[in-house]
Motif scaffolding. Structure first.
Motif, PDB file in Angstrom:
ATOM      1  N   LEU A 157       0.576  -1.503   0.096  1.00 51.40           N
ATOM      2  CA  LEU A 157      -0.196  -0.104  -0.018  1.00 51.40           C
ATOM      3  C   LEU A 157       0.661   1.385   0.281  1.00 51.40           C
ATOM      4  CD1 LEU A 157      -2.874  -0.939   1.928  1.00 51.40           C
ATOM      5  CD2 LEU A 157      -3.136  -0.676   0.059  1.00 51.40           C
ATOM      6  N   THR A 158       1.995   1.009  -0.540  1.00 48.81           N
ATOM      7  CA  THR A 158       2.731   2.587  -0.175  1.00 48.81           C
ATOM      8  C   THR A 158       2.214   3.581  -1.223  1.00 48.81           C
ATOM      9  OG1 THR A 158       4.701   0.880  -0.073  1.00 48.81           O
ATOM     10  CG2 THR A 158       5.424   2.983  -0.941  1.00 48.81           C
ATOM     11  N   ASP A 159       2.217   2.952  -2.653  1.00 47.27           N
ATOM     12  CA  ASP A 159       1.264   4.268  -3.381  1.00 47.27           C
ATOM     13  C   ASP A 159       0.751   4.702  -2.528  1.00 47.27           C
ATOM     14  OD1 ASP A 159       3.663   4.332  -4.709  1.00 47.27           O
ATOM     15  OD2 ASP A 159       1.949   2.758  -5.927  1.00 47.27           O
ATOM     16  N   ALA A 160      -0.413   4.354  -1.490  1.00 49.07           N
ATOM     17  CA  ALA A 160      -1.501   5.123  -1.613  1.00 49.07           C
ATOM     18  C   ALA A 160      -1.647   5.269   0.197  1.00 49.07           C
ATOM     19  CB  ALA A 160      -2.987   3.026  -1.196  1.00 49.07           C
ATOM     20  N   ILE A 161      -0.324   5.513   1.347  1.00 53.15           N
ATOM     21  CA  ILE A 161      -0.136   5.628   2.017  1.00 53.15           C
ATOM     22  C   ILE A 161      -0.661   7.198   2.594  1.00 53.15           C
ATOM     23  CG2 ILE A 161       2.471   6.660   1.671  1.00 53.15           C
ATOM     24  CD1 ILE A 161       2.599   5.245   5.180  1.00 53.15           C
ATOM     25  N   ASP A 162      -1.004   8.091   1.920  1.00 54.81           N
ATOM     26  CA  ASP A 162      -0.889   9.242   2.316  1.00 54.81           C
ATOM     27  C   ASP A 162      -2.218   9.806   1.358  1.00 54.81           C
ATOM     28  OD1 ASP A 162       0.762  10.228   3.468  1.00 54.81           O
ATOM     29  OD2 ASP A 162       2.247   9.863   1.656  1.00 54.81           O
ATOM     30  N   LYS A 163      -3.330   8.756   0.607  1.00 51.41           N
ATOM     31  CA  LYS A 163      -4.450   9.004   0.479  1.00 51.41           C
ATOM     32  C   LYS A 163      -5.295   8.858   1.768  1.00 51.41           C
ATOM     33  CE  LYS A 163      -2.847   7.790  -4.059  1.00 51.41           C
ATOM     34  NZ  LYS A 163      -3.479   7.175  -5.178  1.00 51.41           N
ATOM     35  N   LYS A 164      -6.916   9.191   1.356  1.00 49.25           N
ATOM     36  CA  LYS A 164      -7.934   9.147   2.172  1.00 49.25           C
ATOM     37  C   LYS A 164      -8.496   7.590   2.205  1.00 49.25           C
ATOM     38  CE  LYS A 164      -8.798  14.277   3.315  1.00 49.25           C
ATOM     39  NZ  LYS A 164     -10.209  15.645   3.247  1.00 49.25           N
ATOM     40  N   MET A 165      -9.032   6.751   3.189  1.00 50.86           N
ATOM     41  CA  MET A 165      -9.558   5.623   2.808  1.00 50.86           C
ATOM     42  C   MET A 165     -10.770   5.373   2.532  1.00 50.86           C
ATOM     43  SD  MET A 165      -7.824   3.583   6.605  1.00 50.86           S
ATOM     44  CE  MET A 165      -7.891   5.311   7.506  1.00 50.86           C
ATOM     45  N   GLY A 166     -11.619   6.997   2.699  1.00 52.98           N
ATOM     46  CA  GLY A 166     -12.613   6.454   2.153  1.00 52.98           C
ATOM     47  C   GLY A 166     -12.831   6.042   0.982  1.00 52.98           C
TER      48      GLY A 166
END
Length: 247
Positions: free
Chosen positions: A127-136
């Motif tokens: 999930l490295t590419d998504a670590i700073d994205k909102k989980m919604g």
């Protein structure tokens, strides 16, 4: 060190009538264990009792961690535990990074340790590419991977995963299954599911649970010898015990 989690005649009632766990006894050592049974069999109750989220009945048996009762060990036991609950109760306005920092704080992991540990765990669950994205905006599979990452924080010796593939499509289930199979063999990993294919290729032993009772357990080769008929598979044993197969 080889850890041991031992349950001795554990009982749990809900109200006066519902007996969710009935004299449940088993000893877990390092390796992956699969808890099999349909919804309502008692799997989630067992996991919540093991993780100290539910108390067993008064005089309802013992749960021992390396020979000591978990209710006496309290935080010493919980600090060695990683738990992934079944429900995806995530704060959708949070980023994955913020959520994992929050869980690290709840686990009393100091900030410097969390800062170095979180990126490694996030990479492990891809999930490295998504670590700073909102989980919604995350898919169901991504949310499950965040919850697995949260369970892995603090390098626990006991990892408990309640229905980690619930609601996922077959491709996502394979990703989660492969991820779980890569967990260290120096840990006790307990996975509950009603889907046979989720654990048949990775589990050291299988436990069959029905109406709160442990009705059978063992390695897959030993268990499938109990199948009535020529096609000896774990799915057919599941069918034999429960009358249905979940894929």
């Amino acid at each position: 060190m080889n850890d041991v989690l031992k349950l001795e005649k554990v009982n749990k009632h809900y109200g006066k009538k519902k007996h969710a766990l009935c004299d449940f006894s088993f000893e877990f050592t390092n390796g992956i264990y699969g808890l099999l049974g349909p919804n309502g069999a008692g799997k989630s109750t067992l996991m919540n009792v093991i993780t100290d989220n539910l108390l067993p009945d008064k005089d309802g048996g013992k749960i021992l961690w390396n020979g000591e009762e978990t209710r006496v060990l309290k935080e010493k036991f919980r600090s060695r535990l990683g738990f992934m609950p079944q429900q995806q109760n995530l704060y959708e306005s949070m980023t994955a990074h913020t959520f994992l920092n929050y869980i690290a704080a709840l686990k009393c992991i100091d900030k410097n340790t969390a800062k170095s540990e979180i990126p490694k765990i996030v990479e492990r669950v891809e999930l490295t590419d998504a670590i700073d994205k909102k989980m919604g905006g995350f898919s169901g599979g991504m949310k499950q991977r965040v919850l697995i990452a949260a369970a892995l924080l603090g390098d626990p010796d006991l990892i408990v995963l309640d229905e980690p593939t619930a609601g996922l499509d077959p491709k996502q289930r394979v990703i989660i299954r492969n991820m779980v199979s890569d967990l260290s063999k120096s840990k006790i990993v307990i996975i509950s599911t009603h889907i046979v294919s989720d654990i048949e290729n990775i589990a050291k032993e299988i436990l069959f649970i029905k109406e709160g009772y442990l009705i059978d357990s063992g390695t897959i080769p030993k268990l499938i010898e109990k199948v009535d008929g020529e096609e000896k598979t774990l799915e057919n044993l599941y069918m034999q015990y429960y009358g249905e197969i979940k894929k």
